[in-house]
Design an enzyme around this catalytic site. Structure first.
Site, short mmCIF file in Angstrom:
data_model
loop_
_atom_site.label_atom_id
_atom_site.label_comp_id
_atom_site.label_asym_id
_atom_site.label_seq_id
_atom_site.Cartn_x
_atom_site.Cartn_y
_atom_site.Cartn_z
CE LYS A 6 -2.86 -2.73 3.14
NZ LYS A 6 -1.95 -3.41 4.06
CG HIS A 31 -2.30 2.14 4.07
ND1 HIS A 31 -1.09 1.71 4.54
CD2 HIS A 31 -3.23 1.56 4.85
CE1 HIS A 31 -1.28 0.89 5.56
NE2 HIS A 31 -2.57 0.78 5.78
N1 LIG Z 1 -5.54 -1.19 5.51
C1 LIG Z 1 -5.38 -0.84 6.76
O1 LIG Z 1 -5.48 0.35 7.11
C2 LIG Z 1 -5.11 -1.90 7.78
C3 LIG Z 1 -5.27 -1.62 9.15
C4 LIG Z 1 -5.04 -2.64 10.06
C5 LIG Z 1 -4.67 -3.90 9.62
N2 LIG Z 1 -4.49 -4.14 8.27
C6 LIG Z 1 -4.06 -5.48 7.76
O2 LIG Z 1 -4.83 -6.49 8.39
C7 LIG Z 1 -3.95 -7.36 9.11
C8 LIG Z 1 -4.62 -7.94 10.35
O3 LIG Z 1 -5.03 -6.94 11.25
P1 LIG Z 1 -4.33 -6.71 12.66
O4 LIG Z 1 -2.88 -6.92 12.52
O5 LIG Z 1 -4.83 -5.40 13.13
O6 LIG Z 1 -4.91 -7.78 13.65
P2 LIG Z 1 -5.78 -9.13 13.65
O7 LIG Z 1 -5.38 -10.04 12.56
O8 LIG Z 1 -7.20 -8.76 13.79
O9 LIG Z 1 -5.31 -9.73 15.05
C9 LIG Z 1 -3.97 -10.02 15.30
C10 LIG Z 1 -3.86 -10.52 16.72
O10 LIG Z 1 -4.54 -11.77 16.83
C11 LIG Z 1 -3.62 -12.75 17.33
N3 LIG Z 1 -3.91 -14.04 16.69
C12 LIG Z 1 -3.88 -14.34 15.37
N4 LIG Z 1 -4.23 -15.61 15.18
C13 LIG Z 1 -4.46 -16.14 16.40
C14 LIG Z 1 -4.87 -17.43 16.86
N5 LIG Z 1 -5.12 -18.42 16.00
N6 LIG Z 1 -5.01 -17.60 18.18
C15 LIG Z 1 -4.77 -16.60 19.06
N7 LIG Z 1 -4.41 -15.37 18.68
C16 LIG Z 1 -4.26 -15.14 17.37
C17 LIG Z 1 -2.25 -12.24 17.00
O11 LIG Z 1 -1.32 -12.71 17.93
P3 LIG Z 1 -0.05 -13.59 17.46
O12 LIG Z 1 0.74 -12.70 16.56
O13 LIG Z 1 0.59 -13.94 18.75
O14 LIG Z 1 -0.58 -14.79 16.74
C18 LIG Z 1 -2.43 -10.73 17.15
O15 LIG Z 1 -2.33 -10.35 18.50
C19 LIG Z 1 -2.74 -6.48 9.39
O16 LIG Z 1 -1.62 -7.23 9.80
C20 LIG Z 1 -2.59 -5.77 8.09
O17 LIG Z 1 -1.99 -6.62 7.13
C21 LIG Z 1 -4.72 -3.15 7.36
#
Ligand SMILES: NC(=O)c1ccc[n+]([C@@H]2O[C@H](COP(=O)([O-])OP(=O)(O)OC[C@H]3O[C@@H](n4cnc5c(N)ncnc54)[C@H](OP(=O)(O)O)[C@@H]3O)[C@@H](O)[C@H]2O)c1
Length: 287
Positions: free
Chosen positions: A76, A109
């Site tokens: 992005k 983004h």
């Molecule tokens: N476009 C945008 O503006 C934007 C904004 C936010 C996010 N994103 C994208 O979306 C992705 C995901 O969002 P996010 O990073 O906010 O968070 P998320 O995927 O909603 O949650 C991540 C959290 O969940 C935990 N987790 C994942 N799988 C798990 C499981 N099976 N059991 C227990 N805990 C688990 C992870 O811990 P562990 O790491 O310990 O597994 C981490 O603490 C981002 O990485 C990014 O690529 C985009």
């Protein structure tokens, strides 16, 4: 099997139905994360210039043992990139950092720079100019698909009013307790695939007792329920983890949430507090 399933974008390009999020995975750690993910069967990685890990993402992809064309990589434009010239240069910088000849999907983004996210100026003209650069990079073959992220209905209309290539994806915040139904429907009506970011509410979903109880009833984890929920909304979830055990679990969502439970999950009390991450504009904060 979910890892082999794909959506098809309006231009015919296939995109795997589950992507690995990489926000907050360091440039160093993401190399191993990608190699683990690919071994498990992931073929879709979500990065961004703002995550400062494109270099590691590129190393991971180039050394994962699977042909480049079998991997789908999204990145992005940085939130501050809001002109034709800056966007053209920025696409080239991503290609260079990733060490790749092309990017599968590039998104704007955010409609507004992050530090202006809560201000009124919608940056309409700047986004049309930025989009023009995205179209040009797409036509030149540097990008296989182009899209937007965090765009509202008005932001989408702004692009549609002046574009020659329509956005193919809108990546937005979607998780149990936060379902922007109108925006999802609007995006889909315009032929835009909706991606669900933070499908586990950045980890906050894991603390919700109602969701935990429902997940137990299906004999799945909260993360699996959250991911399955996004899939049943016909959106593409991007769960983030660098933990290979979690990666595997997150791809095993071969169960069906009943219509009655989907209704409950759509209407569950909104998660308001994203802990220390509440300060980020995507979670309603002001950095
Ligand atoms: N476009 C945008 O503006 C934007 C904004 C936010 C996010 N994103 C994208 O979306 C992705 C995901 O969002 P996010 O990073 O906010 O968070 P998320 O995927 O909603 O949650 C991540 C959290 O969940 C935990 N987790 C994942 N799988 C798990 C499981 N099976 N059991 C227990 N805990 C688990 C992870 O811990 P562990 O790491 O310990 O597994 C981490 O603490 C981002 O990485 C990014 O690529 C985009």
């Amino acid at each position: 099997m979910l890892l082999e399933e794909k959506f098809v974008l309006p231009n015919g390009v296939s995109i795997p139905k589950l992507g690995l999020g990489t926000w907050e995975i360091s440039d160093h750690a993401v190399v191993q994360a990608i190699q683990d993910a690919v071994k498990i069967g992931y073929r879709h990685i979500d990065s961004a210039q703002g995550y400062q890990n494109e270099n590691g993402v590129g190393i991971g992809i180039r050394n994962c043992g699977v042909k480049r064309e079998e991997i789908f990589i999204t990145t992005k434009l940085d939130g501050s990139v809001k002109s034709y010239k800056a966007a053209m240069a920025s696409v080239d910088q991503s290609l260079k950092r990733l060490g790749l000849d092309y990017i599968d999907l590039m998104l704007i983004h955010t409609p507004k720079p992050w530090n202006k996210f809560l201000e009124e100026d919608p940056y309409f003209e700047e986004n049309r100019e930025t989009w023009r650069a995205m179209e040009e990079a797409y036509r030149s073959g540097k990008l296989r698909a182009i899209g937007i992220s965090n765009f509202t209905e008005a932001d989408i209309d702004n692009i549609l009013s002046g574009c020659s290539i329509k956005p193919m994806v809108n990546q937005i915040l979607i998780h149990i307790s936060n379902t922007p139904h109108e925006l999802i429907t609007y995006s889909k009506e315009k032929g835009i695939l909706v991606e669900a970011y933070s499908p586990i509410a950045h980890g906050e979903l894991l603390k919700n007792p109602q969701v935990t109880a429902m997940a137990a009833g299906y004999n799945v984890s909260v993360a699996q329920l959250g991911i399955r929920y996004c899939l049943q909304l016909n959106t593409l979830p991007l769960p983030k983890t660098a933990n290979a055990v979690h990666m595997k679990i997150n791809a095993e969502v071969d169960f069906e949430i009943t219509e009655a439970d989907m209704h409950i999950l759509k209407n569950i009390g909104k998660i308001q507090d994203y802990g220390e991450f509440s300060r980020f504009p995507v979670f309603g904060g002001k950095i």
